[in-house]
Design a protein around this motif. Structure first.
Motif, PDB file in Angstrom:
ATOM      1  N   PHE A 185       0.674  -1.130   0.125  1.00 20.40           N
ATOM      2  CA  PHE A 185      -0.159   0.009  -0.104  1.00 20.40           C
ATOM      3  C   PHE A 185       0.837   0.948   0.139  1.00 20.40           C
ATOM      4  O   PHE A 185       0.574   2.268  -0.730  1.00 20.40           O
ATOM      5  CB  PHE A 185      -1.041  -0.219   1.321  1.00 20.40           C
ATOM      6  N   ILE A 186       1.748   1.078   0.759  1.00 20.23           N
ATOM      7  CA  ILE A 186       2.744   2.451   0.899  1.00 20.23           C
ATOM      8  C   ILE A 186       3.660   2.885  -0.238  1.00 20.23           C
ATOM      9  O   ILE A 186       3.613   3.900  -0.689  1.00 20.23           O
ATOM     10  CB  ILE A 186       3.720   2.533   2.359  1.00 20.23           C
ATOM     11  N   PHE A 187       4.005   1.840  -0.910  1.00 16.20           N
ATOM     12  CA  PHE A 187       4.993   1.895  -2.012  1.00 16.20           C
ATOM     13  C   PHE A 187       4.199   2.185  -3.364  1.00 16.20           C
ATOM     14  O   PHE A 187       4.547   2.825  -4.359  1.00 16.20           O
ATOM     15  CB  PHE A 187       5.893   0.885  -2.123  1.00 16.20           C
ATOM     16  N   TYR A 188       2.890   1.698  -3.176  1.00 15.72           N
ATOM     17  CA  TYR A 188       1.976   2.302  -4.438  1.00 15.72           C
ATOM     18  C   TYR A 188       0.857   3.085  -4.029  1.00 15.72           C
ATOM     19  O   TYR A 188      -0.294   3.018  -4.503  1.00 15.72           O
ATOM     20  CB  TYR A 188       1.420   1.102  -5.072  1.00 15.72           C
ATOM     21  N   TYR A 189       1.000   3.924  -3.104  1.00 15.00           N
ATOM     22  CA  TYR A 189       0.122   4.954  -2.414  1.00 15.00           C
ATOM     23  C   TYR A 189      -0.650   5.728  -3.377  1.00 15.00           C
ATOM     24  O   TYR A 189      -1.664   6.213  -3.390  1.00 15.00           O
ATOM     25  CB  TYR A 189       0.579   5.646  -1.231  1.00 15.00           C
ATOM     26  N   THR A 190       0.021   6.334  -4.513  1.00 14.74           N
ATOM     27  CA  THR A 190      -0.295   7.019  -5.609  1.00 14.74           C
ATOM     28  C   THR A 190      -1.459   6.499  -6.601  1.00 14.74           C
ATOM     29  O   THR A 190      -2.252   7.388  -7.125  1.00 14.74           O
ATOM     30  CB  THR A 190       0.864   7.601  -6.309  1.00 14.74           C
ATOM     31  N   ASN A 191      -1.505   5.178  -6.346  1.00 10.16           N
ATOM     32  CA  ASN A 191      -2.678   4.588  -7.158  1.00 10.16           C
ATOM     33  C   ASN A 191      -3.892   4.567  -6.364  1.00 10.16           C
ATOM     34  O   ASN A 191      -4.007   4.068  -5.385  1.00 10.16           O
ATOM     35  CB  ASN A 191      -2.034   2.977  -7.633  1.00 10.16           C
ATOM     36  N   ASN A 192      -5.023   5.033  -6.993  1.00 12.53           N
ATOM     37  CA  ASN A 192      -6.093   5.022  -6.485  1.00 12.53           C
ATOM     38  C   ASN A 192      -6.805   3.646  -5.995  1.00 12.53           C
ATOM     39  O   ASN A 192      -7.548   3.344  -5.116  1.00 12.53           O
ATOM     40  CB  ASN A 192      -7.277   5.713  -7.408  1.00 12.53           C
ATOM     41  N   ALA A 193      -6.295   2.708  -6.773  1.00  8.53           N
ATOM     42  CA  ALA A 193      -6.878   1.394  -6.677  1.00  8.53           C
ATOM     43  C   ALA A 193      -6.272   0.852  -5.012  1.00  8.53           C
ATOM     44  O   ALA A 193      -7.108  -0.040  -4.636  1.00  8.53           O
ATOM     45  CB  ALA A 193      -6.217   0.325  -7.538  1.00  8.53           C
ATOM     46  N   ILE A 196      -8.892   2.213  -2.709  1.00  7.40           N
ATOM     47  CA  ILE A 196      -9.898   1.457  -2.924  1.00  7.40           C
ATOM     48  C   ILE A 196      -9.767   0.252  -2.105  1.00  7.40           C
ATOM     49  O   ILE A 196     -10.990  -0.107  -1.409  1.00  7.40           O
ATOM     50  CB  ILE A 196     -10.448   1.396  -4.186  1.00  7.40           C
ATOM     51  N   CYS A 197      -8.692  -0.447  -2.349  1.00  3.45           N
ATOM     52  CA  CYS A 197      -8.700  -1.675  -1.438  1.00  3.45           C
ATOM     53  C   CYS A 197      -8.574  -1.482  -0.119  1.00  3.45           C
ATOM     54  O   CYS A 197      -9.433  -2.267   0.595  1.00  3.45           O
ATOM     55  CB  CYS A 197      -7.332  -2.297  -1.878  1.00  3.45           C
ATOM     56  N   LEU A 198      -7.916  -0.421   0.306  1.00  7.50           N
ATOM     57  CA  LEU A 198      -7.858  -0.310   1.970  1.00  7.50           C
ATOM     58  C   LEU A 198      -9.423  -0.006   2.469  1.00  7.50           C
ATOM     59  O   LEU A 198      -9.862  -0.514   3.592  1.00  7.50           O
ATOM     60  CB  LEU A 198      -7.100   0.928   2.351  1.00  7.50           C
ATOM     61  N   PHE A 203     -14.509  -1.666   5.193  1.00  8.97           N
ATOM     62  CA  PHE A 203     -15.710  -1.955   5.220  1.00  8.97           C
ATOM     63  C   PHE A 203     -16.469  -3.465   5.353  1.00  8.97           C
ATOM     64  O   PHE A 203     -17.257  -4.009   6.139  1.00  8.97           O
ATOM     65  CB  PHE A 203     -16.510  -1.213   4.172  1.00  8.97           C
ATOM     66  N   ILE A 204     -15.633  -4.111   4.839  1.00  5.34           N
ATOM     67  CA  ILE A 204     -15.956  -5.738   4.608  1.00  5.34           C
ATOM     68  C   ILE A 204     -15.650  -6.343   6.145  1.00  5.34           C
ATOM     69  O   ILE A 204     -16.413  -7.189   6.437  1.00  5.34           O
ATOM     70  CB  ILE A 204     -14.905  -6.302   3.665  1.00  5.34           C
ATOM     71  N   THR A 205     -14.603  -5.818   6.666  1.00  8.64           N
ATOM     72  CA  THR A 205     -14.255  -6.281   7.915  1.00  8.64           C
ATOM     73  C   THR A 205     -15.287  -5.895   9.084  1.00  8.64           C
ATOM     74  O   THR A 205     -15.845  -6.653   9.884  1.00  8.64           O
ATOM     75  CB  THR A 205     -12.752  -5.898   8.514  1.00  8.64           C
ATOM     76  N   LEU A 206     -15.793  -4.556   8.990  1.00 10.74           N
ATOM     77  CA  LEU A 206     -16.795  -4.005   9.806  1.00 10.74           C
ATOM     78  C   LEU A 206     -18.062  -4.789   9.558  1.00 10.74           C
ATOM     79  O   LEU A 206     -18.755  -5.099  10.553  1.00 10.74           O
ATOM     80  CB  LEU A 206     -16.821  -2.682   9.599  1.00 10.74           C
ATOM     81  N   LEU A 262     -12.912   8.289   6.029  1.00 11.48           N
ATOM     82  CA  LEU A 262     -13.853   9.268   5.441  1.00 11.48           C
ATOM     83  C   LEU A 262     -12.828  10.163   4.600  1.00 11.48           C
ATOM     84  O   LEU A 262     -13.032  10.553   3.572  1.00 11.48           O
ATOM     85  CB  LEU A 262     -14.546  10.100   6.451  1.00 11.48           C
ATOM     86  N   HIS A 263     -11.579  10.679   5.147  1.00 14.22           N
ATOM     87  CA  HIS A 263     -10.614  11.236   4.337  1.00 14.22           C
ATOM     88  C   HIS A 263     -10.274  10.371   3.160  1.00 14.22           C
ATOM     89  O   HIS A 263     -10.119  11.285   1.984  1.00 14.22           O
ATOM     90  CB  HIS A 263      -9.370  11.386   5.233  1.00 14.22           C
ATOM     91  N   LEU A 264      -9.947   9.230   3.094  1.00 20.02           N
ATOM     92  CA  LEU A 264      -9.660   8.503   1.963  1.00 20.02           C
ATOM     93  C   LEU A 264     -10.693   8.431   0.918  1.00 20.02           C
ATOM     94  O   LEU A 264     -10.609   8.641  -0.236  1.00 20.02           O
ATOM     95  CB  LEU A 264      -9.400   6.953   2.386  1.00 20.02           C
ATOM     96  N   ILE A 265     -11.891   8.295   1.499  1.00 17.95           N
ATOM     97  CA  ILE A 265     -13.069   8.368   0.224  1.00 17.95           C
ATOM     98  C   ILE A 265     -13.341   9.890  -0.111  1.00 17.95           C
ATOM     99  O   ILE A 265     -13.457  10.074  -1.402  1.00 17.95           O
ATOM    100  CB  ILE A 265     -14.553   8.064   1.131  1.00 17.95           C
ATOM    101  N   LEU A 266     -12.819  10.893   0.531  1.00 15.30           N
ATOM    102  CA  LEU A 266     -13.089  12.076   0.015  1.00 15.30           C
ATOM    103  C   LEU A 266     -11.944  12.330  -1.011  1.00 15.30           C
ATOM    104  O   LEU A 266     -11.897  13.126  -2.019  1.00 15.30           O
ATOM    105  CB  LEU A 266     -12.920  13.117   1.075  1.00 15.30           C
ATOM    106  N   ILE A 267     -10.749  11.759  -0.862  1.00 16.41           N
ATOM    107  CA  ILE A 267      -9.588  11.882  -1.783  1.00 16.41           C
ATOM    108  C   ILE A 267     -10.058  11.213  -3.133  1.00 16.41           C
ATOM    109  O   ILE A 267      -9.704  11.818  -4.177  1.00 16.41           O
ATOM    110  CB  ILE A 267      -8.485  11.050  -1.354  1.00 16.41           C
ATOM    111  N   LEU A 268     -11.077  10.110  -3.061  1.00  9.76           N
ATOM    112  CA  LEU A 268     -11.294   9.516  -4.534  1.00  9.76           C
ATOM    113  C   LEU A 268     -12.558  10.468  -4.938  1.00  9.76           C
ATOM    114  O   LEU A 268     -12.562  10.564  -6.163  1.00  9.76           O
ATOM    115  CB  LEU A 268     -11.777   8.061  -4.243  1.00  9.76           C
TER     116      LEU A 268
END
Length: 324
Positions: A185-193, A196-198, A203-206, A262-268
């Motif tokens: 995740f960290i080394f490919y953090y610029t990829n929106n995918a 989305i995975c994170l 949400f799946i675990t919750l 929520l921050h991650l979602i707003l980034i997208l």
């Protein structure tokens, strides 16, 4: 660096721009920060000393929890092994926060000069630790939910289903998966995918954990009289107490980490929207909440478990006597 530099150097996923955090051309972070109206949305500055204090207190608390579980043989059960791992996950947040804050304080006071490559490597290590913490925490919360589910609905077969060997295997798999996924995740953090995975994993675990808890509480209530008739009320009470404890832990986790996701979602969805930029500006509060999660969890363990609370008191008294 100053107080606002934490916004620029901690956790790539807290950035709302698809640019590398560091430039090898100079010694300052090369960040193109989107502008927002400072009068309408002022950034809340939090002293570095507060981050350091919270991080140290959280670190001590979680170390005591781990030592208490190791010391007390009555706590040597799969559920407490998983709680121990949850405490280690919280320690990752505490350690990363303490290390980063110390480096920043030393740098701010001119006591430490950091080369760009050193800053980048430190940033990557801290990001991996924090990302590993959130992935492993979610994984262990789900694992504990499954463990409580088995305890309540498969009580007679619990010890054959959840053996110590099987619990250790689960722990090893979770940690390996968490570290591997976090590094990716960290080394490919610029990829929106990756984002989305994170978010999807969150949400799946919750949902998985929530479904298990709903089933546990509904059916446990329906069958409570039948269970009492078979003289298993004490086991049922203990199992439900464990389930309630983990429900509280899950609730605290959601409250403390929800702004981050929520921050991650707003980034997208709206990286350039003024209202979203205003939300982004409150980074320091998000980070404080994350640190508070690792600080609150040990208090929940101690409050809900008399055996653990007793062992923690013994450890604190022994430590105090040793210091004196």
């Amino acid at each position: 660096m100053n107080d606002t530099s934490r916004h620029q150097t901690t956790m790539k996923y807290m950035e709302y721009h698809p640019l590398p955090i560091y430039s090898t051309q100079n010694t300052t972070p090369n960040i193109s920060m989107p502008e927002y109206n400072a009068t309408e949305c002022a950034t809340i500055l939090i002293p570095q000393e507060l981050f350091l204090t919270l991080g140290l207190v959280s670190l001590v608390e979680n170390i005591l929890v781990v030592l208490a579980i190791i010391k007390n043989r009555n706590l040597h059960s799969p559920m407490y092994y998983f709680i121990c791992c949850l405490a280690v996950s919280d320690m990752l947040v505490s350690v990363s926060n303490v290390v980063e804050t110390m480096f920043m304080l030393l740098h701010d006071n001119g006591l430490l000069m950091m080369m760009p490559n050193m800053m980048k490597n430190l940033d990557n290590v801290i990001d991996i630790m924090i990302c590993s913490s959130v992935v492993s925490s979610l994984s262990f919360l789900s694992t504990i939910a499954a463990d409580r589910y088995i305890t309540i609905f498969y009580a007679l077969r619990y010890h054959s289903i959840m053996t110590t060997q099987r619990a250790v295997c689960i722990i090893v798999v979770v940690w390996l998966a968490s570290v591997t996924a976090s590094t990716f995740f960290i080394f490919y953090y610029t990829n929106n995918a990756v984002i989305i995975c994170l978010v999807t994993f969150f949400f799946i675990t919750l949902v998985f954990t929530a479904v298990l808890y709903m089933h546990m509480f509904i059916l446990a209530h329906v069958h409570s009289r039948r269970i009492m008739a078979f003289h298993k009320s004490r086991r049922q009470a203990m199992s439900m107490k464990g389930a309630i404890t983990l429900t509280i832990l899950l609730g605290v986790f959601i409250i403390c980490w929800a702004p981050f996701f929520l921050h991650l979602i707003l980034i997208l969805t709206c990286p350039q929207n003024p209202h979203c930029k205003c939300f982004f500006s409150h980074f320091n509060l998000f980070l404080i909440l994350i640190i508070c999660n690792s600080l609150i969890d040990p208090l929940i363990y101690a409050y809900r478990s008399q055996e653990l609370r007793k062992t923690l008191k013994e450890l604190v008294l022994c430590s105090w006597c040793f210091v004196m």
